[in-house]
Design an enzyme around this catalytic site. Sequence first.
Site, PDB file in Angstrom:
ATOM      1  N   ASP A 382       1.040  -1.687   0.427  1.00 58.28           N
ATOM      2  CA  ASP A 382       0.238  -0.383   0.179  1.00 58.28           C
ATOM      3  C   ASP A 382       0.986   1.269   0.182  1.00 58.28           C
ATOM      4  O   ASP A 382       1.844   1.395   0.564  1.00 58.28           O
ATOM      5  CB  ASP A 382      -1.168   0.139   0.868  1.00 58.28           C
ATOM      6  CG  ASP A 382       0.036   0.052   2.488  1.00 58.28           C
ATOM      7  OD1 ASP A 382       1.044   0.579   2.920  1.00 58.28           O
ATOM      8  OD2 ASP A 382      -1.052  -0.756   3.685  1.00 58.28           O
ATOM      9  N   GLU A 383      -0.343   2.563  -0.134  1.00 58.12           N
ATOM     10  CA  GLU A 383       0.367   4.108  -0.181  1.00 58.12           C
ATOM     11  C   GLU A 383       1.531   4.136   0.928  1.00 58.12           C
ATOM     12  O   GLU A 383       2.908   4.517   1.152  1.00 58.12           O
ATOM     13  CB  GLU A 383      -0.489   4.578  -0.856  1.00 58.12           C
ATOM     14  CG  GLU A 383      -0.515   4.854  -2.060  1.00 58.12           C
ATOM     15  CD  GLU A 383      -1.444   6.279  -2.347  1.00 58.12           C
ATOM     16  OE1 GLU A 383      -1.874   6.617  -1.880  1.00 58.12           O
ATOM     17  OE2 GLU A 383      -2.505   5.955  -3.143  1.00 58.12           O
ATOM     18  N   CYS A 384       1.419   3.364   2.234  1.00 59.85           N
ATOM     19  CA  CYS A 384       2.044   3.739   3.369  1.00 59.85           C
ATOM     20  C   CYS A 384       2.754   3.110   3.098  1.00 59.85           C
ATOM     21  O   CYS A 384       4.099   3.506   3.823  1.00 59.85           O
ATOM     22  CB  CYS A 384       0.602   3.451   4.842  1.00 59.85           C
ATOM     23  SG  CYS A 384       1.914   3.949   6.274  1.00 59.85           S
ATOM     24  N   GLY A 385       2.980   1.722   3.833  1.00 63.37           N
ATOM     25  CA  GLY A 385       4.311   0.582   3.304  1.00 63.37           C
ATOM     26  C   GLY A 385       5.180   1.103   2.423  1.00 63.37           C
ATOM     27  O   GLY A 385       6.153   1.604   2.873  1.00 63.37           O
ATOM     28  N   ILE A 388       6.974   4.447   3.463  1.00 62.74           N
ATOM     29  CA  ILE A 388       7.919   4.478   4.801  1.00 62.74           C
ATOM     30  C   ILE A 388       8.801   3.828   4.071  1.00 62.74           C
ATOM     31  O   ILE A 388      10.559   4.125   3.857  1.00 62.74           O
ATOM     32  CB  ILE A 388       7.109   3.568   5.808  1.00 62.74           C
ATOM     33  CG1 ILE A 388       6.275   4.404   6.687  1.00 62.74           C
ATOM     34  CG2 ILE A 388       7.768   3.066   6.655  1.00 62.74           C
ATOM     35  CD1 ILE A 388       5.151   3.710   7.398  1.00 62.74           C
TER      36      ILE A 388
END
Length: 454
Positions: A382-385, A388
């Site tokens: 996902d975009e968050c992963g 990060i």
Amino acid sequence: MNDMLNADTLHRTAKYFMDSGAAASHEKAMAILGRFALAVHVGADIAASAAKQVALLSLVNLGHRTLLGGVRVIGVPECTNLTTLSSAPTLRLAIETLGGICSDVADSVTPVAVIGDGEAPLNIVTGWRLTWNGWCGGVAPLRDQLRLADDENMALAPMVAAACLMTEVFSYHAGDHPMAGRRAAGLSLWRPDVDWREQSTDEPALGYLPSRLWLIGLGNLGQAFCWTLAALPYADPAEVELVLQDFDTLAASNASTSLLTFPRNVGKKKARITAAWLEAQGFKTTIEERRFGPAIKRENSEPGVALCGVDNALARSALEDADFDFVVEAGLGAGPDGFRGISVHTFPGSRTARSIWSNVAVAAVSVAHMPAYEELAKSGMDECGLAILASRTVGVPFVGLLAATLAISELLRRLHGGATFELISTSSNTLDDVTTIAAEVTTPYSFGHLAART
């Protein structure tokens, strides 16, 4: 494999090839590192030389984290480990404990490094000699036939040679610098702004060592500080008082950059692993597991000199709020174009730590368009992963060790009446270009010292 990749499992050197576009996945980046290897040739003279053993063990510890094809050491005699860099009783066991391979043969395609009286085969692709003299250390292509005294006077000089060798070997394998394997590279810790091959006439023998230090941050730089301190000739390390401050836990990614971290340490607190290693070498430690920031205040009975190795601007800006008498702060560059950068600041100076770090806003270079990240997105990250993962910096242990030798040499120069600086800035790839700003005001080092072992 991609569903297992995250910021904690990422190999920080493999990220260089992901961010530059040279590798379309973390697996392919690791495969590139798997082709990087080194053969180190030593002679019988290493059995009686602590300095040559420091060079070798530093090289092995740095190399096995980055050269995933292996660091093979040729010609190791059966002898005692003379260093305090490993608790192993013999040199062979110390090499193997630190991730190296002792061997009697080397192939003809692996780059070669020579220490002391080691003899390289005639049919090598490329090779270097590690060499040092006094406070100066570096490497040169074997064809240059450059060999300095390789003396025992300053333990950090052979350590510098090892870090410089790794810089050259990495660039040679990566193909990202046309002069790698064709140039000499080194550093003078007494005068960082002069040619390392020309020893300064005023270099002293190492007579005094710092005895009371507070280490802030125990990752790449902090563990390099400890490795560097352990090589110094303390008569009794138990007389040295070290406060170790870090709140974080070791992840698998730390093993790719941090000299005291091995896979067995993952999941354990950085401060505790570092303390255990230092205590095994005989040092006295105190652990502080709070995050460093404005709330931290040093008591009068605690060490007044801080070595800072964190990459957090908020923590850096608060360095002078803790009431330290003297601070040496080391920082590393970031990103595929800047990870070789080194800066060392000292405080108090003409600028405060807050004026330097409170308004730092570095625009991150987007790597989301690189094939490795596009592949991760397609595989379901996902975009968050992704954000990060992309935000983690490229890291290599040899740049951290060079920075650590410069930082601790600032203390050693002050103890011996040498030049003092409030800024030293360079890159491990261009050590012939070092920017220095002299300290405006210095006072005698009165923050705790011991006589060096003679």
